[in-house]
Design an enzyme around this catalytic site. Structure first.
Site, PDB file in Angstrom:
ATOM      1  N   VAL A  99       2.798   2.022  -3.236  1.00 30.71           N
ATOM      2  CA  VAL A  99       1.964   2.228  -4.389  1.00 30.71           C
ATOM      3  C   VAL A  99       1.381   3.617  -4.282  1.00 30.71           C
ATOM      4  O   VAL A  99       1.553   4.575  -5.174  1.00 30.71           O
ATOM      5  CB  VAL A  99       0.620   1.299  -4.502  1.00 30.71           C
ATOM      6  CG1 VAL A  99      -0.554   2.102  -5.538  1.00 30.71           C
ATOM      7  CG2 VAL A  99       0.877   0.120  -4.796  1.00 30.71           C
TER       8      VAL A  99
ATOM      9  N   ARG B  70       3.565 -32.120  28.032  1.00 33.09           N
ATOM     10  CA  ARG B  70       2.789 -31.736  26.677  1.00 33.09           C
ATOM     11  C   ARG B  70       3.371 -31.118  25.723  1.00 33.09           C
ATOM     12  O   ARG B  70       4.330 -30.239  26.011  1.00 33.09           O
ATOM     13  CB  ARG B  70       1.401 -30.985  27.002  1.00 33.09           C
ATOM     14  CG  ARG B  70       0.511 -31.921  27.727  1.00 33.09           C
ATOM     15  CD  ARG B  70      -0.097 -33.149  26.991  1.00 33.09           C
ATOM     16  NE  ARG B  70      -1.299 -33.855  27.934  1.00 33.09           N
ATOM     17  CZ  ARG B  70      -1.102 -34.424  28.799  1.00 33.09           C
ATOM     18  NH1 ARG B  70       0.338 -35.104  29.076  1.00 33.09           N
ATOM     19  NH2 ARG B  70      -2.136 -35.147  29.181  1.00 33.09           N
TER      20      ARG B  70
ATOM     21  N   LYS C   1       4.906 -24.172  39.854  1.00 28.98           N
ATOM     22  CA  LYS C   1       3.692 -24.909  39.473  1.00 28.98           C
ATOM     23  C   LYS C   1       3.337 -25.160  37.957  1.00 28.98           C
ATOM     24  O   LYS C   1       2.492 -26.144  37.484  1.00 28.98           O
ATOM     25  CB  LYS C   1       2.246 -24.320  39.825  1.00 28.98           C
ATOM     26  CG  LYS C   1       2.198 -24.145  41.352  1.00 28.98           C
ATOM     27  CD  LYS C   1       1.901 -25.542  41.964  1.00 28.98           C
ATOM     28  CE  LYS C   1       1.558 -25.318  43.471  1.00 28.98           C
ATOM     29  NZ  LYS C   1       1.548 -26.528  44.039  1.00 28.98           N
TER      30      LYS C   1
ATOM     31  N   ASP D  62      10.719 -14.726  10.470  1.00 29.51           N
ATOM     32  CA  ASP D  62      11.848 -15.330  11.315  1.00 29.51           C
ATOM     33  C   ASP D  62      12.906 -14.345  11.916  1.00 29.51           C
ATOM     34  O   ASP D  62      13.800 -14.447  12.318  1.00 29.51           O
ATOM     35  CB  ASP D  62      12.664 -16.253  10.180  1.00 29.51           C
ATOM     36  CG  ASP D  62      11.937 -17.468   9.877  1.00 29.51           C
ATOM     37  OD1 ASP D  62      10.733 -17.575  10.227  1.00 29.51           O
ATOM     38  OD2 ASP D  62      12.317 -17.863   8.738  1.00 29.51           O
TER      39      ASP D  62
ATOM     40  N   ARG E  58       2.011 -17.252  11.228  1.00 25.29           N
ATOM     41  CA  ARG E  58       2.194 -16.311   9.894  1.00 25.29           C
ATOM     42  C   ARG E  58       0.996 -15.338   9.588  1.00 25.29           C
ATOM     43  O   ARG E  58       1.187 -14.617   8.752  1.00 25.29           O
ATOM     44  CB  ARG E  58       2.552 -17.310   8.962  1.00 25.29           C
ATOM     45  CG  ARG E  58       3.808 -17.709   8.923  1.00 25.29           C
ATOM     46  CD  ARG E  58       4.542 -17.352   7.661  1.00 25.29           C
ATOM     47  NE  ARG E  58       4.137 -17.826   6.389  1.00 25.29           N
ATOM     48  CZ  ARG E  58       4.451 -19.124   5.668  1.00 25.29           C
ATOM     49  NH1 ARG E  58       5.654 -19.728   6.294  1.00 25.29           N
ATOM     50  NH2 ARG E  58       3.996 -19.609   4.558  1.00 25.29           N
TER      51      ARG E  58
ATOM     52  N   ARG F 123       0.638  -1.250  -0.068  1.00 24.38           N
ATOM     53  CA  ARG F 123       0.029  -0.095  -0.037  1.00 24.38           C
ATOM     54  C   ARG F 123       0.969   1.132   0.133  1.00 24.38           C
ATOM     55  O   ARG F 123       0.687   2.133  -0.728  1.00 24.38           O
ATOM     56  CB  ARG F 123      -0.741   0.065   1.125  1.00 24.38           C
ATOM     57  CG  ARG F 123      -1.895   1.082   1.567  1.00 24.38           C
ATOM     58  CD  ARG F 123      -2.482   1.131   2.930  1.00 24.38           C
ATOM     59  NE  ARG F 123      -3.203   2.251   3.132  1.00 24.38           N
ATOM     60  CZ  ARG F 123      -2.521   3.126   3.951  1.00 24.38           C
ATOM     61  NH1 ARG F 123      -1.634   2.962   4.497  1.00 24.38           N
ATOM     62  NH2 ARG F 123      -3.323   4.193   4.354  1.00 24.38           N
ATOM     63  N   ALA F 124       1.937   1.292   0.771  1.00 23.11           N
ATOM     64  CA  ALA F 124       2.782   2.496   1.121  1.00 23.11           C
ATOM     65  C   ALA F 124       3.652   2.729  -0.339  1.00 23.11           C
ATOM     66  O   ALA F 124       3.760   3.816  -0.573  1.00 23.11           O
ATOM     67  CB  ALA F 124       3.807   2.450   2.231  1.00 23.11           C
TER      68      ALA F 124
HETATM   69  O1  F6P Z   1      10.399 -18.405   6.645  1.00 23.06           O
HETATM   70  C1  F6P Z   1       9.071 -18.221   7.078  1.00 23.06           C
HETATM   71  C2  F6P Z   1       8.720 -19.501   7.800  1.00 23.06           C
HETATM   72  O2  F6P Z   1       7.312 -19.453   8.319  1.00 23.06           O
HETATM   73  C3  F6P Z   1       9.657 -20.237   8.650  1.00 23.06           C
HETATM   74  O3  F6P Z   1       9.636 -19.836  10.075  1.00 23.06           O
HETATM   75  C4  F6P Z   1       9.117 -21.633   8.660  1.00 23.06           C
HETATM   76  O4  F6P Z   1      10.218 -22.843   8.860  1.00 23.06           O
HETATM   77  C5  F6P Z   1       8.829 -21.738   6.894  1.00 23.06           C
HETATM   78  O5  F6P Z   1       8.602 -20.261   6.568  1.00 23.06           O
HETATM   79  C6  F6P Z   1       7.692 -22.797   6.612  1.00 23.06           C
HETATM   80  O6  F6P Z   1       7.563 -22.745   5.141  1.00 23.06           O
HETATM   81  P1  F6P Z   1       6.244 -23.014   4.339  1.00 23.06           P
HETATM   82  O7  F6P Z   1       5.198 -22.084   4.763  1.00 23.06           O
HETATM   83  O8  F6P Z   1       6.758 -23.190   3.081  1.00 23.06           O
HETATM   84  O9  F6P Z   1       5.901 -24.515   4.957  1.00 23.06           O
END
Ligand code: F6P
Length: 323
Positions: A24, A247, A216, A129, A256, A21-22
């Protein structure tokens, strides 16, 4: 500089839309024509473009993902693939190209610039990342880290109720940035990151001592490293030493998506404008980033050839707080 393109490549990251957006808006303000290349390098090779005007970028600043879509395309590591892209850039009549992505994207762009006399190339760091050399933060990191903290908080509630040990695996591929910052903010007891050797005996003993003095619950934040799912093996090895109910939770792609945080919207907006201004200033073959709060320019080769290291002060914060 009259006509420019923009694409997103590699893993999507929240804040990419704010950046598009920025860029463009900045391009239009300078009377440049701007087109969007769809599906990253895959779309680039096929000259798959859409015109971008104020209409296409309306109401997208709050959206995760990327309106241009993205791909991971290994063809770019072949000369044929790159020459195909160079010819598509010529057909699309682009003077400049903005590439929002990560290490792989910039590696590909450097190779393309070396192979062909093509449009001016400007990179923008977009990766949850946060592992790209030449910028303090990458677009998407803050949102993903906040998502991980939210998950840690929720898991802490149930861990505390059952007096359990939890392993929470976060993304980050070969870097521990997400694990480190979400670990500090989530009050994790232990952390496993690719940058450091995992000392199972020592970690088990520290967790045991924690419960012995009245804790705990315990949370171990694990960076996925090269093979997602490593937490299961780690949990098994620690379980062999400790009689604790444990777990494993792998957060995966949950981190993401979702609306970008304020930080990612501001960073995306800042770098989108900086990318257009870099093209107008006659720059090429560099990535715009933010270092110490100021816009920076780093040669594309350095962004993937140099290794970005963890912030040592933050590492120390984790150590002190987990004692
Ligand atoms: O590079 C971003 C990332 O989310 C990594 O943290 C992760 O290992 C990888 O992409 C996963 O990739 P994909 O979405 O192709 O499975």
């Amino acid at each position: 500089m009259k006509r420019i393109g923009i694409l997103t490549s590699g893993g999507d990251a929240p804040g990419m839309n704010a950046c598009i957006r920025a860029a463009v808006r900045a391009a239009l303000a300078h009377d440049l024509t701007i087109v969007g290349i769809r599906r990253g390098y895959t779309g680039l090779a096929g000259a798959d473009m859409i015109p971008l005007s104020r209409t296409e970028i309306r109401n997208i600043i709050h959206l995760g993902g990327t309106i241009l879509e993205t791909s991971r395309n290994p063809d770019f590591y072949t000369k044929d693939g790159r020459l195909q892209a160079a010819s598509a850039i010529e057909r699309m009549d682009l003077d400049g190209l903005i590439l929002i992505g990560g290490e792989g994207t910039f590696h590909g762009a450097s190779l393309l610039a070396a192979d062909a006399d093509t449009a001016a190339l400007i990179g923008v760091p977009g990766s949850i990342d946060n592992d790209i050399y030449g910028t303090d933060y990458c677009i998407g990191f803050d949102t993903a880290a906040n998502c991980a903290v939210d998950a840690i908080d929720r898991i802490r509630d149930t861990a505390r109720s059952h007096e359990r040990l939890f392993f929470i695996e976060v993304m980050g591929r070969t870097s521990g940035f997400l694990a480190l910052e979400s670990g500090i903010a989530g009050g994790a007891e232990e952390m496993v990151i690719p940058e450091e050797e995992t000392l199972v005996a020592r970690m088990s003993e520290r967790i045991r001592r924690g419960f012995a003095i009245g804790k705990k619950s315990a949370i171990v934040v694990v960076a996925e490293g090269k093979t997602p799912g490593i937490s299961f093996d780690l949990a098994r090895r620690i379980k062999e030493r400790l009689d604790l109910d444990s777990r494993v939770v792998v957060l995966g792609h949950l981190q993401r998506g979702g609306p970008p945080t304020l930080r990612d919207r501001v960073l995306g907006s800042t770098l989108g404008i900086a990318a257009v201004e870099a093209l107008l200033d006659g720059r090429s073959g560099c990535m715009v980033g933010e270092v110490g709060g100021k816009v920076s320019h780093t040669p594309l080769e350095e962004t993937w050839q140099k290794k970005k290291t963890l912030n040592e002060d933050l590492r120390r914060v984790f150590t002190v707080l987990s004692e």
